[in-house]
Design an enzyme around this catalytic site. Sequence first.
Site, PDB file in Angstrom:
ATOM      1  N   HIS A  59      10.863   6.565   8.528  1.00 14.97           N
ATOM      2  CA  HIS A  59      11.458   6.723   7.201  1.00 14.97           C
ATOM      3  C   HIS A  59      12.961   6.931   7.376  1.00 14.97           C
ATOM      4  CE1 HIS A  59       7.772   7.589   4.527  1.00 14.97           C
ATOM      5  NE2 HIS A  59       7.357   7.001   5.632  1.00 14.97           N
ATOM      6  N   HIS A  67       6.584   3.949  12.813  1.00 16.46           N
ATOM      7  CA  HIS A  67       6.669   3.970  11.346  1.00 16.46           C
ATOM      8  C   HIS A  67       7.748   4.983  10.972  1.00 16.46           C
ATOM      9  CE1 HIS A  67       4.470   3.708   7.312  1.00 16.46           C
ATOM     10  NE2 HIS A  67       5.392   4.648   7.123  1.00 16.46           N
ATOM     11  N   ARG A 124       0.835  -1.200   0.000  1.00 12.08           N
ATOM     12  CA  ARG A 124       0.000   0.000   0.000  1.00 12.08           C
ATOM     13  C   ARG A 124       0.872   1.254   0.000  1.00 12.08           C
ATOM     14  NH1 ARG A 124      -0.626   4.658   2.856  1.00 12.08           N
ATOM     15  NH2 ARG A 124      -0.318   3.503   4.803  1.00 12.08           N
ATOM     16  N   ASP A 125       1.539   1.528   1.084  1.00 11.44           N
ATOM     17  CA  ASP A 125       2.382   2.709   1.193  1.00 11.44           C
ATOM     18  C   ASP A 125       3.547   2.632   0.212  1.00 11.44           C
ATOM     19  OD1 ASP A 125       3.390   5.080   2.132  1.00 11.44           O
ATOM     20  OD2 ASP A 125       4.155   4.280   4.004  1.00 11.44           O
ATOM     21  N   CYS A 161       5.820   9.402   0.664  1.00 14.23           N
ATOM     22  CA  CYS A 161       4.527  10.029   0.953  1.00 14.23           C
ATOM     23  C   CYS A 161       4.227  11.038  -0.144  1.00 14.23           C
ATOM     24  CB  CYS A 161       4.539  10.730   2.316  1.00 14.23           C
ATOM     25  SG  CYS A 161       2.986  11.575   2.678  1.00 14.23           S
ATOM     26  N   ASN A 190      10.409   4.176   3.131  1.00 13.76           N
ATOM     27  CA  ASN A 190      10.168   3.577   4.434  1.00 13.76           C
ATOM     28  C   ASN A 190      11.345   2.717   4.862  1.00 13.76           C
ATOM     29  OD1 ASN A 190       7.224   4.197   4.962  1.00 13.76           O
ATOM     30  ND2 ASN A 190       7.025   3.189   2.986  1.00 13.76           N
TER      31      ASN A 190
END
Length: 317
Positions: free
Chosen positions: A225, A223, A27-28, A256, A265
């Site tokens: 980065h 989460h 997804r991300d 993002c 990520n």
Amino acid sequence: MTVQGLPMTVPAADLPARVRIHEVGARDGLQNEKSTVPTEVKAEFVRRLADAGLTTIEATSFVHPKWVPQLADAEQLFPLVSELVSDLPVALPVLVPNERGLDRALALGANRVAVFASATESFAKANLNRTLDEALAMFEPVVARAKAEDVHVRGYLSMCFGDPWEGAVPVPQVVRVCKALLDMGCDELSLGDTIGVATPGHVRALLTALTEQDIPVGTLGVHFHDTYGQALSNTFAALQHGVTTVDASAGGLGGCPYAKSATGNLATEDLVWMLRGLGIDTGVDLGRLVATSVWMADRLGRPSPSRTVRALSHQEQ
């Protein structure tokens, strides 16, 4: 893929025995791709991730296709993925931006959803075209309806450590939004370092402030980065605080779309390598995971940014 040269296991004191990896690559990781990734490739990606032992794989987002074109196939993808992994113990959470997104997800049988909030006014405006409080108010009926349907709700909280417009984000401000999300019914929170500026001391300060407000560490995930190379260091700081849920993206995919300074990520393989060395169980087969990321990188037409993927796949050549 046979993995050579795995790290020696040297357990560290006072760390969790097991970590649940919340895999966000499908997804991300894919939402920022310039080229369209076929639905069948996305579904096979999730199946391969599940085969590697990942038990929480975020499948897609039910956001309007205008905003995230790469995930416009959510209606087609989610049933396909559900069928492909039906024989495996895998949870398939999906992102829902609003009540319409929740309707779409529930109609397909989703039982785990996530909302995407912001810790700052500027990002709430950029991402949702609302003030921070207006955005929280928008999520209240989404979370309430999801809970009424016995659906697990995750609250993503972006910009917990820094914002490209506002700079460093005050810890009390983040705590306030965290409490608001939990008070409205979120089951867990994911604390996002969206532009990758966090450092271990900042991570410890935020987690300490949250626990001082009686927010159980078991409801918190992280989460990170890797913009400044701090993602693993920050993860280690979170583990020391008792966090046992870590978001990561296979092959280090993703960023993002609404924060141009955000880079990839934390790579799932890099995380698994570190956790294996610390003697922390993840249930993930690193060889299969690396092979999956190499497979996906081939389909995207570029090498994986994950250092572990590059190192281990190079051994195979």
